[in-house]
Design a protein around this motif. Structure first.
Motif, mmCIF file in Angstrom:
data_model
loop_
_atom_site.group_PDB
_atom_site.id
_atom_site.type_symbol
_atom_site.label_atom_id
_atom_site.label_comp_id
_atom_site.label_asym_id
_atom_site.label_seq_id
_atom_site.Cartn_x
_atom_site.Cartn_y
_atom_site.Cartn_z
ATOM 1 N N UNK A 1 0.833 -1.190 0.000
ATOM 2 C CA UNK A 1 0.000 0.000 0.000
ATOM 3 C C UNK A 1 0.870 1.242 0.000
ATOM 4 N N UNK A 2 0.250 2.387 0.197
ATOM 5 C CA UNK A 2 0.991 3.643 0.215
ATOM 6 C C UNK A 2 1.551 3.869 1.618
ATOM 7 N N UNK A 3 2.748 3.335 1.848
ATOM 8 C CA UNK A 3 3.372 3.489 3.160
ATOM 9 C C UNK A 3 3.270 2.264 4.032
ATOM 10 N N UNK A 4 2.684 1.180 3.543
ATOM 11 C CA UNK A 4 2.564 -0.036 4.332
ATOM 12 C C UNK A 4 2.675 -1.268 3.440
ATOM 13 N N UNK A 5 3.008 -2.366 4.048
ATOM 14 C CA UNK A 5 3.090 -3.663 3.364
ATOM 15 C C UNK A 5 2.505 -4.714 4.287
ATOM 16 N N UNK B 1 4.741 -0.730 8.715
ATOM 17 C CA UNK B 1 4.575 0.678 8.351
ATOM 18 C C UNK B 1 5.948 1.184 7.954
ATOM 19 N N UNK B 2 6.106 1.574 6.689
ATOM 20 C CA UNK B 2 7.442 1.850 6.163
ATOM 21 C C UNK B 2 7.960 3.230 6.509
ATOM 22 N N UNK B 3 7.084 4.208 6.581
ATOM 23 C CA UNK B 3 7.570 5.577 6.795
ATOM 24 C C UNK B 3 6.618 6.352 7.696
ATOM 25 N N UNK B 4 6.273 5.753 8.823
ATOM 26 C CA UNK B 4 5.421 6.430 9.793
ATOM 27 C C UNK B 4 6.195 7.476 10.570
ATOM 28 N N UNK C 1 3.045 3.143 -6.122
ATOM 29 C CA UNK C 1 2.299 4.011 -7.028
ATOM 30 C C UNK C 1 1.026 3.334 -7.496
ATOM 31 N N UNK C 2 1.111 2.026 -7.757
ATOM 32 C CA UNK C 2 -0.083 1.294 -8.168
ATOM 33 C C UNK C 2 -1.130 1.289 -7.066
ATOM 34 N N UNK C 3 -0.683 1.182 -5.781
ATOM 35 C CA UNK C 3 -1.617 1.201 -4.657
ATOM 36 C C UNK C 3 -2.324 2.551 -4.555
#
Length: 558
Positions: free
Chosen positions: A34-38, A53-56, A97-99
């Motif tokens: 997702x946008x900022x999560x996996x 959460x990749x960039x919290x 970007x696709x998310x």
């Protein structure tokens, strides 16, 4: 992505979980970006859902519904997911970007639907999801002000029945129960928002009672119900601010709630947070009730806390002190609290008097709060009462006979320039104690420790020889005399080595190799390296099955 590195994964998880996570790379399936999560499923003993959460705001973080992850730990499943993402890092920007594009497309599609089409879609989802239906039913009842329906629905939400086995909600089901119970708070807030704040107050209080009953039968190790209780308290305060209930009634309820034990501290309501709602009239009632409750039960924890809070809020230092003074601890801790309050209030003479009183009234100087002793000695030093500081340290040392109290006495006596005389008296006490406790003590005599701390190695060795010492003390002695008395030190090291040769484990091997290095140093000083070589060769033969020990010896050239 900058925060997602192997180093950060290992830092968050710890080396053990990180290493175990490497073994789960093949168990990661269904990776969704997702946008900022996996998110992904990780298959272990069971299938667990992991999310990074990749960039919290706090950097890289993660959640997993495995038992270890549910305790708030960064588990091996999160490590496996993170390593999987790192292996696919080149494609991650495209996937993110696709998310975002999917989310935008979904929002655009929903926005283009007509009201009938949206209703049809929503009804379809309601038919598929029981949880969604229940949430919307509750919102609908709140919006139309149907208090009876909301009350009934909240009772259903807090019912543990659907989640409990044998009348108790186990850890594995506690999260789902907490998620459901949290909807009750949303419903109460919705009532306030729809202009039914008075009804929200009544429901919040009833919900507090129901939640308190439920928590006794739920494994709330993660504290989720505690958070719901805090949210419920906030919802009650918001409703009171909107409805402006009768100040006297509210004050009586707040005091009763604070003094009662019906909610197990879940809501943790501070009556002073309601000052703007209570106004002058309500605060007067609150203060009156708090004083009455405290006078009726001066030792009650809740009564003391309530009285202290309202006295402190009013800036009444003497009232705060009266609360503490009504229930003085026998170890002097309460006296210390009072002394600190008086110091803060700029009343140092009274503060010192209370601290001294704490020492006088202590039932046993051996169990007195050491912080009180430290505090009083600091105050004595500030006013150059060094003799008083020495006397207190001397008495405390005599009552406790420990290395720490000896060190404190030494520091005070040196400041007062009387250490030689104090030292002789202190050592006499320790010698008598060592003789008296020779049989049946746990650990070696304090006498040896203080002599080692004084760097009086010869006296320490003699004391250990005369009255005994434990292995830790003998090792310290051997380390200190090795340069001048290698033969004596060698005998100690060899004796300490023998029991370790019968044990296994990496910690044991570390200790053993350390002793072998010391033994080698002693032989070098004695010029008997050949004797050491024979000793090590024999040891390698008898210990050859301990591969980790052999590897460690090789690393140190043994």
């Amino acid at each position: 992505m900058r925060g997602l590195t192997e180093a950060n994964l290992e830092k968050l998880a710890g080396s053990r979980s990180f290493d175990r996570g490497r073994g789960y790379l093949d168990a990661v399936t269904g990776v969704e970006v997702g946008d900022g999560w996996v998110t992904a499923s990780v298959h272990g003993t069971e299938r667990y859902e992991a999310e990074l959460a990749l960039d919290g705001p706090g950097g890289l973080s993660g959640e997993c519904d495995c038992p270890y992850g549910m305790e708030g730990n960064f588990c091996k499943h999160l490590v496996a997911l993170g390593l999987t993402v790192l292996a696919q890092r080149e494609s991650l920007p495209r996937q993110r970007k696709a998310a975002r594009d999917r989310a935008h497309d979904l929002d655009a599609w929903l926005s283009a639907l007509s009201q009938p089409e949206l209703l049809a879609l929503l009804r379809e989802e309601i038919d598929e999801s029981k949880q969604l239906r229940r949430r919307l039913e509750l919102r609908a009842a709140s919006a139309r002000g149907d208090l009876a329906a909301v009350r009934s629905r909240i009772r259903d939400l807090l019912d543990i029945g659907p989640f409990a086995q044998y009348g108790y909600v186990e850890y594995a089901d506690a999260r789902a129960y907490a998620d459901q119970a949290g909807q009750a708070v949303s419903a109460i807030s919705a009532l306030t928002g729809s202009g039914r704040a008075a009804d929200a107050i009544a429901l919040a209080r009833e919900t507090m009672r129901l939640l308190a009953e439920a928590v006794e039968s739920v494994d709330d190790s993660d504290g989720r119900l505690g958070q719901i209780g805090a949210d419920l308290a906030d919802a009650h305060l918001d409703a009171c601010r909107a409805a402006r209930p009768d100040p006297e009634e509210l004050a009586r309820w707040l005091v009763g709630h604070a003094l009662g034990d019906t909610d197990e501290g879940l809501t943790d309501i501070d009556p002073l947070d309601y000052e703007d709602v209570l106004g002058e009239e309500g605060m007067g009632v609150l203060r009156k009730l708090a004083v009455e409750a405290w006078r009726a039960n001066r030792r009650g924890w809740a009564e003391k806390y309530l009285m202290e809070r309202q006295a402190r809020a009013g800036g009444d230092v003497d009232a705060v002190i009266a609360v503490y003074a009504a229930d003085l601890a026998p170890n002097g801790h309460t006296h210390l609290v009072i002394a600190r309050e008086l110091d803060t209030a700029g009343r140092p003479v009274e503060a010192l008097s209370w601290a001294e009183r704490g020492i006088r009234e202590a039932e046993d100087l051996a169990t007195v709060d050491t912080a009180l002793v430290d505090h009083l000695c600091e105050r004595y030093a500030q006013v150059a009462r060094h003799a008083d500081a020495v006397a207190l340290r001397r008495d405390h040392f005599g009552a406790r006979l420990s290395l720490l109290t000896y060190q404190q006495l030494r520091a005070a006596a040196r400041a007062a320039e009387c250490w030689p005389a104090e030292r002789e008296a202190a050592l006499a006490l320790l010698r008598a104690d060592a003789v008296r406790r020779r049989e049946g003590w746990y650990g070696g005599p304090v006498l040896v420790d203080v002599l080692l701390d004084d760097k009086d190695t010869h006296a320490a060795w003699q004391a250990a020889t005369d009255t005994g010492a434990d292995d830790r003390q003998w090792l310290s002695l051997a380390d200190q005399v090795r340069a001048d008395r290698p033969a004596d030190a060698l005998g100690v090291y060899l004796r300490l080595t023998e029991p370790l040769l019968k044990q296994t484990g990496n910690d044991v091997y570390e200790q053993l190799v350390g002793l072998l290095l010391s033994i080698r140093d002693c032989h070098r000083s004695l010029g008997t390296e050949d004797e050491f070589a024979v000793y090590v060769a024999n040891l390698r033969i008898t210990q050859r099955r301990k591969r980790n020990l052999m590897r460690l010896m090789d690393e140190h050239g043994l």
